[in-house]
Every structure is written in structure tokens, then in C-alpha cells.
Design a protein around this motif. Structure first.
Motif, PDB file in Angstrom:
ATOM      1  N   SER A 165      -5.790   3.471  -1.247  1.00 56.67           N
ATOM      2  CA  SER A 165      -5.844   4.915  -1.165  1.00 56.67           C
ATOM      3  C   SER A 165      -7.397   5.325  -1.231  1.00 56.67           C
ATOM      4  N   LEU A 166      -7.985   4.810  -2.311  1.00 58.26           N
ATOM      5  CA  LEU A 166      -9.413   5.058  -2.420  1.00 58.26           C
ATOM      6  C   LEU A 166     -10.252   4.769  -1.176  1.00 58.26           C
ATOM      7  N   ILE A 167     -10.050   3.602  -0.427  1.00 66.03           N
ATOM      8  CA  ILE A 167     -10.710   3.443   0.679  1.00 66.03           C
ATOM      9  C   ILE A 167     -10.177   4.376   1.897  1.00 66.03           C
ATOM     10  N   ILE A 168      -9.187   4.932   2.015  1.00 62.49           N
ATOM     11  CA  ILE A 168      -8.485   5.930   3.100  1.00 62.49           C
ATOM     12  C   ILE A 168      -9.284   6.984   2.679  1.00 62.49           C
ATOM     13  N   THR A 169      -9.223   7.533   1.635  1.00 62.72           N
ATOM     14  CA  THR A 169      -9.901   8.697   0.884  1.00 62.72           C
ATOM     15  C   THR A 169     -11.337   8.912   1.388  1.00 62.72           C
ATOM     16  N   PHE A 182       7.382   2.681  -7.325  1.00 57.82           N
ATOM     17  CA  PHE A 182       8.619   2.802  -7.268  1.00 57.82           C
ATOM     18  C   PHE A 182       9.052   1.590  -7.653  1.00 57.82           C
ATOM     19  N   LEU A 183       8.615   0.456  -7.522  1.00 60.40           N
ATOM     20  CA  LEU A 183       9.068  -1.220  -7.735  1.00 60.40           C
ATOM     21  C   LEU A 183       8.483  -1.540  -8.913  1.00 60.40           C
ATOM     22  N   LYS A 184       7.783  -0.783  -9.676  1.00 58.32           N
ATOM     23  CA  LYS A 184       7.241  -1.057 -11.038  1.00 58.32           C
ATOM     24  C   LYS A 184       6.432  -2.190 -11.131  1.00 58.32           C
ATOM     25  N   ASN A 185       5.674  -2.599 -10.004  1.00 60.62           N
ATOM     26  CA  ASN A 185       4.998  -3.757  -9.744  1.00 60.62           C
ATOM     27  C   ASN A 185       3.486  -3.186 -10.027  1.00 60.62           C
ATOM     28  N   GLU A 186       2.752  -3.804 -11.284  1.00 61.34           N
ATOM     29  CA  GLU A 186       1.434  -3.505 -11.487  1.00 61.34           C
ATOM     30  C   GLU A 186       0.307  -3.904 -10.428  1.00 61.34           C
ATOM     31  N   PHE A 187       0.837  -4.972  -9.836  1.00 55.53           N
ATOM     32  CA  PHE A 187      -0.331  -5.605  -8.841  1.00 55.53           C
ATOM     33  C   PHE A 187      -0.211  -4.683  -7.471  1.00 55.53           C
ATOM     34  N   MET A 188       1.032  -4.267  -7.120  1.00 52.62           N
ATOM     35  CA  MET A 188       0.989  -3.352  -6.139  1.00 52.62           C
ATOM     36  C   MET A 188       0.662  -1.953  -6.299  1.00 52.62           C
ATOM     37  N   VAL A 189       0.708  -1.669  -7.467  1.00 50.71           N
ATOM     38  CA  VAL A 189      -0.107  -0.433  -7.852  1.00 50.71           C
ATOM     39  C   VAL A 189      -1.477  -0.350  -7.853  1.00 50.71           C
ATOM     40  N   ILE A 190      -2.201  -1.722  -8.238  1.00 53.91           N
ATOM     41  CA  ILE A 190      -3.804  -1.595  -7.936  1.00 53.91           C
ATOM     42  C   ILE A 190      -3.958  -1.667  -6.640  1.00 53.91           C
ATOM     43  N   VAL A 191      -3.186  -2.562  -5.879  1.00 57.49           N
ATOM     44  CA  VAL A 191      -3.510  -2.661  -4.320  1.00 57.49           C
ATOM     45  C   VAL A 191      -3.496  -1.334  -3.771  1.00 57.49           C
ATOM     46  N   GLY A 192      -2.296  -0.699  -3.922  1.00 54.04           N
ATOM     47  CA  GLY A 192      -2.152   0.917  -3.472  1.00 54.04           C
ATOM     48  C   GLY A 192      -3.398   1.575  -3.876  1.00 54.04           C
ATOM     49  N   GLY A 193      -3.672   1.621  -5.064  1.00 50.93           N
ATOM     50  CA  GLY A 193      -4.786   2.305  -5.655  1.00 50.93           C
ATOM     51  C   GLY A 193      -6.217   2.303  -4.752  1.00 50.93           C
ATOM     52  N   ILE A 194      -6.381   0.743  -4.428  1.00 55.48           N
ATOM     53  CA  ILE A 194      -7.607   0.491  -3.759  1.00 55.48           C
ATOM     54  C   ILE A 194      -7.571   1.122  -2.136  1.00 55.48           C
ATOM     55  N   SER A 210      -3.023   8.081   2.486  1.00 56.11           N
ATOM     56  CA  SER A 210      -3.830   7.961   1.098  1.00 56.11           C
ATOM     57  C   SER A 210      -3.055   8.472  -0.167  1.00 56.11           C
ATOM     58  N   PHE A 211      -2.131   9.534   0.268  1.00 57.55           N
ATOM     59  CA  PHE A 211      -1.136  10.230  -0.779  1.00 57.55           C
ATOM     60  C   PHE A 211      -0.119   9.357  -1.175  1.00 57.55           C
ATOM     61  N   ILE A 212       0.491   8.299  -0.128  1.00 55.75           N
ATOM     62  CA  ILE A 212       1.728   7.648  -0.301  1.00 55.75           C
ATOM     63  C   ILE A 212       1.376   6.157  -0.713  1.00 55.75           C
ATOM     64  N   SER A 213       0.102   5.740  -0.692  1.00 55.01           N
ATOM     65  CA  SER A 213      -0.429   4.385  -0.918  1.00 55.01           C
ATOM     66  C   SER A 213       0.303   3.739  -2.161  1.00 55.01           C
ATOM     67  N   ASN A 214       0.286   4.796  -3.271  1.00 51.81           N
ATOM     68  CA  ASN A 214       0.736   4.160  -4.440  1.00 51.81           C
ATOM     69  C   ASN A 214       2.174   4.145  -4.818  1.00 51.81           C
ATOM     70  N   PHE A 215       2.790   4.800  -3.751  1.00 49.24           N
ATOM     71  CA  PHE A 215       4.355   4.958  -3.995  1.00 49.24           C
ATOM     72  C   PHE A 215       4.999   3.635  -4.104  1.00 49.24           C
ATOM     73  N   PRO A 216       4.850   2.541  -3.350  1.00 51.71           N
ATOM     74  CA  PRO A 216       5.647   1.461  -3.227  1.00 51.71           C
ATOM     75  C   PRO A 216       5.625   0.766  -4.647  1.00 51.71           C
ATOM     76  N   GLY A 217       4.305   0.517  -4.856  1.00 50.19           N
ATOM     77  CA  GLY A 217       4.167  -0.266  -6.364  1.00 50.19           C
ATOM     78  C   GLY A 217       4.794   0.599  -7.588  1.00 50.19           C
TER      79      GLY A 217
END
Length: 273
Positions: free
Chosen positions: A68-72, A54-66, A45-52
């Protein structure tokens, strides 16, 4: 010497609180495999946002946030099971059931929002009022020459205004503590019954807290905070190890703290369950 220290501590905070704490510290080690699986979920849940990020990809940031939220939510749902097992005085760790954990996590999230909504609203209103008063004082300040930060501070923090802030802050702190204790009772009843409607009955939460004892509950919380501080210090040192240290801190440290807390609260509530 050690016996004397233990006896003094026991007389100050109560034997029951110490026994609950000792049981809770041992509890995570009853099933290392399950403990580590939950730890990995914590870390995921902590590292889910890292790929997006790091790559500065807004879509991946959103997916990573979702993600992370589900895992939390799954993790806090499992923590509710730990609380339930504590209430039922079961010594084993609960089995991991993603569907049940997700459902329970959503319930616990809703209950927490309801209990902390009132303190949040009151704090927001207080900040709004005091910020408005401070802004008015600054607006009415007659600027003659250069105005230093000290001048601004002296204008805003008059004795009466400072006293008002202190009094309101004390009241807000007491209110937050009380609602946190009530929320703990609500969480415990949610773990016991599975009913959100039952969990958000403030009157029942107050009666539960009164039956257990405010002093006893606070004593256990203080013990837990001392333990958590020690664990944080240990994990901070471990985190100094490049990469692997941070991973260990999240997988072991955060998971251990969560297990100990919910186990302790479950055992506390078991006295009136």
C-alpha cells in the motif's frame, strides 16, 4: 441570471481563479485510459491491507501495508508530474513511468515532512502543555462527595484557561495555513526543478507566494475545497450502491480530486515559473 451569478463570483475571487478551476476540471478527461489506471492504483492502495486483516494474518498485514505504501508513493509521484505539466502549460496527461513516479513520490514525501515538521512540533508542544495544565487542575481538585463531569469541566475550563486555548488555537491555525501555502510553493518548485534542496528553501517559497499573491492562492484553494465537497457528496451517494459504488468512488472520485488539485496548483504557479 446565470451571467449575473458568474460575474459576482468572478468579482469576489478573480477571473484567473475561475479559469484555472474550469481548465482543471476538464483536464482529467483528456486521457481517460491513464486516468483510470491511476484510479485503479488508488483503489489498490486502499484494499492492499484487506486480505491480511480479513484472514487475521500478521505477516500478510505487514506485506499489505508495504504494498500500500509503495503504491501510494507511486501515485503521489505521478501527481507531481501532473503539477509539473500544469506549470509547463501542457494539456495532456503525463505518461506513467513507475521508476520515475516512485522516485518523485519519495522526493515529494520528504519535502512535505520538512514543511510540516515545524507545525507538528509546535502543535504537539501546545497539546502537551495544555494537557499538563488540565491534569494539574484535576489533581488539585478537592473531591467532596460525587464529582460530576460538569464539575471537572468547570474546574479545568476557567475563563483565563479557555481564553488561552482559543488564542493559541487561532495562532496555530494561522501558522498551519501559512506553512501549507509555503509547502505548496515548495512542491511546485520540486515539480519544476526536481531538486529537494531547492524545494525546501523557505525563503524562496515565501517569495514565490508573495509574487503570486496570498489572496489569489487562498481564493483558488477555497474554490477547490468547495468543488471537493460537492464531489465527496456525490461519491457518498454513489458509495451507497453495494460494492461497485465504493469501487467507483475510489477509482473515479479520489483520482478526479487529485488530478484537479495538482493541475490547478500547477497552472497557478505557471504565472511565475
Amino acid at each position: 441570471m446565470e451571467n449575473n451569478i458568474y460575474s459576482r463570483t468572478e468579482s469576489l475571487i478573480g477571473k484567473d481563479s475561475l479559469e484555472i478551476l474550469k481548465n482543471s476540471i476538464r483536464y482529467p478527461f483528456t486521457d481517460i485510459k491513464t486516468f483510470l489506471i491511476i484510479g485503479v492504483l488508488f483503489f489498490a492502495s486502499f484494499i492492499s491491507n484487506f486480505p491480511g486483516t480479513f484472514l487475521k494474518n500478521e505477516f500478510m498485514v505487514i506485506v499489505g501495508g508495504i504494498v500500500s505504501l509503495i503504491i501510494t508513493i507511486i501515485v503521489i509521484g505521478y501527481e507531481l508530474d501532473v503539477l509539473k505539466f500544469g506549470i509547463e502549460l501542457k494539456d495532456e496527461l503525463p505518461s506513467i513511468d513507475i521508476k520515475r513516479n516512485l522516485k518523485n513520490g519519495i522526493k515529494l514525501f520528504i519535502v512535505d515532512i520538512i514543511y510540516y515538521f515545524i507545525p507538528l512540533v509546535v502543535i504537539t508542544i501546545a497539546l502537551f502543555i495544555f494537557t499538563g495544565i488540565a491534569a494539574t487542575k484535576v489533581t488539585n481538585l478537592e473531591f467532596v462527595g460525587n464529582v460530576t463531569p460538569v464539575d471537572l469541566l468547570n474546574t479545568i475550563l476557567t475563563p483565563d484557561f479557555a481564553a488561552s486555548i482559543i488564542i493559541v488555537a487561532i495562532v496555530l491555525i494561522i501558522m498551519c495555513i501559512m506553512f501549507s501555502l509555503l509547502a505548496l510553493m515548495g512542491q511546485s518548485r520540486l515539480a519544476k526543478t526536481g531538486s529537494i534542496d531547492d524545494a525546501i528553501r523557505f525563503g524562496k517559497s515565501y517569495r514565490d507566494l508573495k509574487e503570486i499573491g496570498v489572496g489569489k492562492t487562498l481564493a483558488l484553494i477555497i474554490l477547490l475545497y468547495i468543488l471537493i465537497l460537492v464531489i465527496f457528496l456525490i461519491m457518498a451517494v454513489i458509495s451507497l450502491i453495494p460494492v461497485i459504488g465504493i469501487i467507483i468512488a475510489f477509482i473515479v472520485g479520489d483520482t478526479f480530486i487529485a488530478f484537479v488539485q495538482y493541475r490547478a496548483f500547477g497552472l497557478l504557479y505557471s504565472e511565475i515559473a
